[in-house]
Design an enzyme around this catalytic site. Structure first.
Site, short mmCIF file in Angstrom:
data_model
loop_
_atom_site.label_atom_id
_atom_site.label_comp_id
_atom_site.label_asym_id
_atom_site.label_seq_id
_atom_site.Cartn_x
_atom_site.Cartn_y
_atom_site.Cartn_z
N LYS A 156 0.87 -1.18 0.00
CA LYS A 156 0.00 0.00 0.00
C LYS A 156 0.91 1.23 0.00
O LYS A 156 1.94 1.24 0.68
CB LYS A 156 -0.88 -0.04 1.25
N SER B 47 -9.63 1.73 3.00
CA SER B 47 -8.78 2.52 2.15
C SER B 47 -7.74 1.69 1.40
O SER B 47 -7.14 2.19 0.45
CB SER B 47 -8.05 3.59 2.98
N SER C 201 -9.89 -0.69 7.18
CA SER C 201 -9.32 -0.59 5.83
C SER C 201 -8.59 -1.80 5.30
O SER C 201 -8.21 -1.81 4.13
CB SER C 201 -8.39 0.61 5.77
N1 GLN Z 1 -13.19 4.23 6.64
C1 GLN Z 1 -12.54 4.63 7.83
C2 GLN Z 1 -12.07 6.04 7.71
O1 GLN Z 1 -12.32 6.63 6.71
C3 GLN Z 1 -11.39 3.71 8.14
C4 GLN Z 1 -10.23 3.91 7.23
C5 GLN Z 1 -9.04 3.07 7.62
O2 GLN Z 1 -9.17 2.04 8.27
N2 GLN Z 1 -7.87 3.56 7.25
O3 GLN Z 1 -11.48 6.59 8.56
#
Ligand code: GLN
Length: 486
Positions: free
Chosen positions: A76, A151, A175
């Protein structure tokens, strides 16, 4: 080749049936071929990958190759990689080349893995659909009109499409697990502190955790073996021995006590997702597990608490991007304040700016106690819910997400997007580990079964997930896309 798991590929490398160069060339070709359709990579590091592959082949010829040596992976784009662009999905870091490797990257390199490149992601890991990336959205290989989740959407899509056998993701509120569920792969969020955060661009430091995303729990176990462990450069990493996660994969599940949190099966849950999850639970009963209902009474407060704590930490972490030291700088600033303002306004996308505004507000004098301190108290109650549940059961099971992957562009207001994380976010607030494993489909879109354990129960989660994958073949199914682009 690309329909094999990491474990099968490791065996093929070990027996000499395949070289790392052949394997690496194959995946690089697939990435090139499908790049425009999926948009799952931000940067492809072909030259570096081939050099690493040759070095791994050489090490094997010399008789000193470890289990992961020569296996390709994708990272990532939140992990710092020395000499390679590390954008975090943001215009702010579009021009940033990391001067050092994150600890997990360093460890995976030392284990002889081959890095194919950096995967697309929501900007600064804020999002649940990968639609917040400066580099554009990623398409879900199961259905190109669907999101891959976020994400870590690029990592999940790349694994599902057979562009890499495995990838790294990060999970602050879901995410790793939610995109794994949406793309029909296996993704593990370890216990907070199990894996070093050093060199991982910070979103919300008390919640962020890196983990493996692959086709099977067995593959994740081998990756976690290398990733986990104490790091003197991360004071929140825990000094605790790392077991061999691959060794206990075959432990019997007879007598396993499974809890189904009633709050994870209520309003808002897609009936077809519920059906797939309940069928998966029946598979566990056939393996000797017992099932009972449990309650996590503060679940309802998880999203509000998270959306106070995470933006607060983000607003602090992101203050370093000021156009002075690194990252985007605006043209011709008239003075220092203009430089700060325009560099940040141009460098950050809408969602990131929204979170900075929320975080700055909740941390400001006069609001701090009402919001931030209160949210921390709620966080403690949520953690206690899980600890109480684990007094009675070994693991908790439920859906990873209330729906299968939704259409690109479908969620227009931020709150409906935030509600996506209803089953994943409390886990980060509590610091416990969780894994999502493929457990069926709604139409062509995959469903993820989420399994949760108490702190440092990764070995148990991987065992429980692996036994499911010995009995079912959801994890081995591939989207047509993976075959067509062969
Ligand atoms: N969807 C959540 C956020 O927008 C979690 C994102 C994540 O786990 N990085 O914060």
């Amino acid at each position: 080749m690309h329909d094999k798991t990491l474990t099968q590929l490791a065996n093929a490398l070990g027996s000499g049936e395949l070289s790392s160069r052949e394997l690496t060339e194959h995946y690089l070709q697939r990435i090139q071929h499908s790049g425009a359709t999926l948009n799952s990579f931000i940067t492809v590091t072909a030259d570096q990958a081939l050099a690493q592959a040759d070095a791994a082949d050489q090490a094997r010829a010399n008789g000193n190759a470890g289990w992961l040596a020569g296996l390709p992976l994708a990272l990532k784009d939140i992990f710092c990689t020395q000499g390679v662009k590390t954008s975090c999905g943001s215009r702010m870091l579009d021009n940033f080349t990391a001067p050092y490797d994150a600890t997990v990257v360093e460890k995976l390199k030392a284990a002889g893995t081959v890095s194919l490149g950096k995967t697309n992601m929501d900007e600064f890991a804020m999002g649940s659909s990968n639609e917040n990336s400066y580099y554009g959205p990623v398409n879900n290989p199961w259905d190109l009109s669907a999101v891959p989740g976020g994400s870590s959407g690029g990592s999940a899509a790349a694994v599902a499409a057979g562009l890499t056998p495995a990838a790294l993701g990060t999970d602050t509120g879901g995410s790793i697990r939610q995109p794994a569920a949406f793309c029909g792969i296996t993704g593990l969020k370890p216990t907070y502190g199990r894996v070093s955060r050093y060199g991982m661009i910070a979103y919300a430091s008390s919640l962020d955790q890196a983990g493996p995303m692959a086709r099977s729990a067995e593959d994740c176990a081998h990756l976690l073996n290398v990733m986990a462990g104490h790091d003197v450069r991360d004071s929140t990493s825990v000094a605790r021995g790392v077991p061999d996660y691959a060794e206990t994969l075959n432990a019997s599940l007879s007598g396993l006590k499974i809890g189904l949190p009633q709050e994870y099966f209520g309003e808002g849950l897609d009936p077809d997702v519920e059906k797939a999850v309940r069928e998966a639970v029946r598979v566990y009963e056939s393996l000797g597990a017992t099932v009972r209902d449990v309650s996590l009474p503060h679940t309802h407060y998880a999203i509000p608490a998270y959306y106070v704590i995470a933006p607060a930490e983000a607003s602090s972490n992101l203050s370093r991007f000021d156009g002075v030291r690194f990252g985007h700088r605006c043209d011709n600033p008239s003075d220092l304040i203009d430089l700060y303002k325009r560099s940040r306004a141009e460098g950050f996308g809408d969602e990131v700016q929204r979170r900075i505004l929320i975080g700055t507000h909740t941390l400001s004098e006069g609001f701090f106690d009402a919001y931030y301190t209160k949210a921390q108290k709620v966080r403690r109650l949520i953690r206690q819910d899980f600890l109480d549940a684990f007094e009675d059961v070994d693991v908790l099971m439920g859906p990873a997400s209330p729906t299968p992957a939704f259409d690109l562009g479908a969620k227009k207001d931020p709150v409906s997007m935030y509600l996506q994380d209803i089953y994943t976010i409390a886990v980060n607030l509590a610091g416990i580990p969780g894994i999502s494993v493929p457990a069926g489909f709604v139409g062509r879109r995959p469903v993820g079964l989420q399994i949760l354990g108490t702190h440092f129960a990764e070995a148990q989660l991987l065992n429980v997930a692996h036994q499911f994958q010995q009995t079912t073949d959801w994890h081995l199914q591939r989207p047509d896309f993976a075959e067509e682009s062969a």
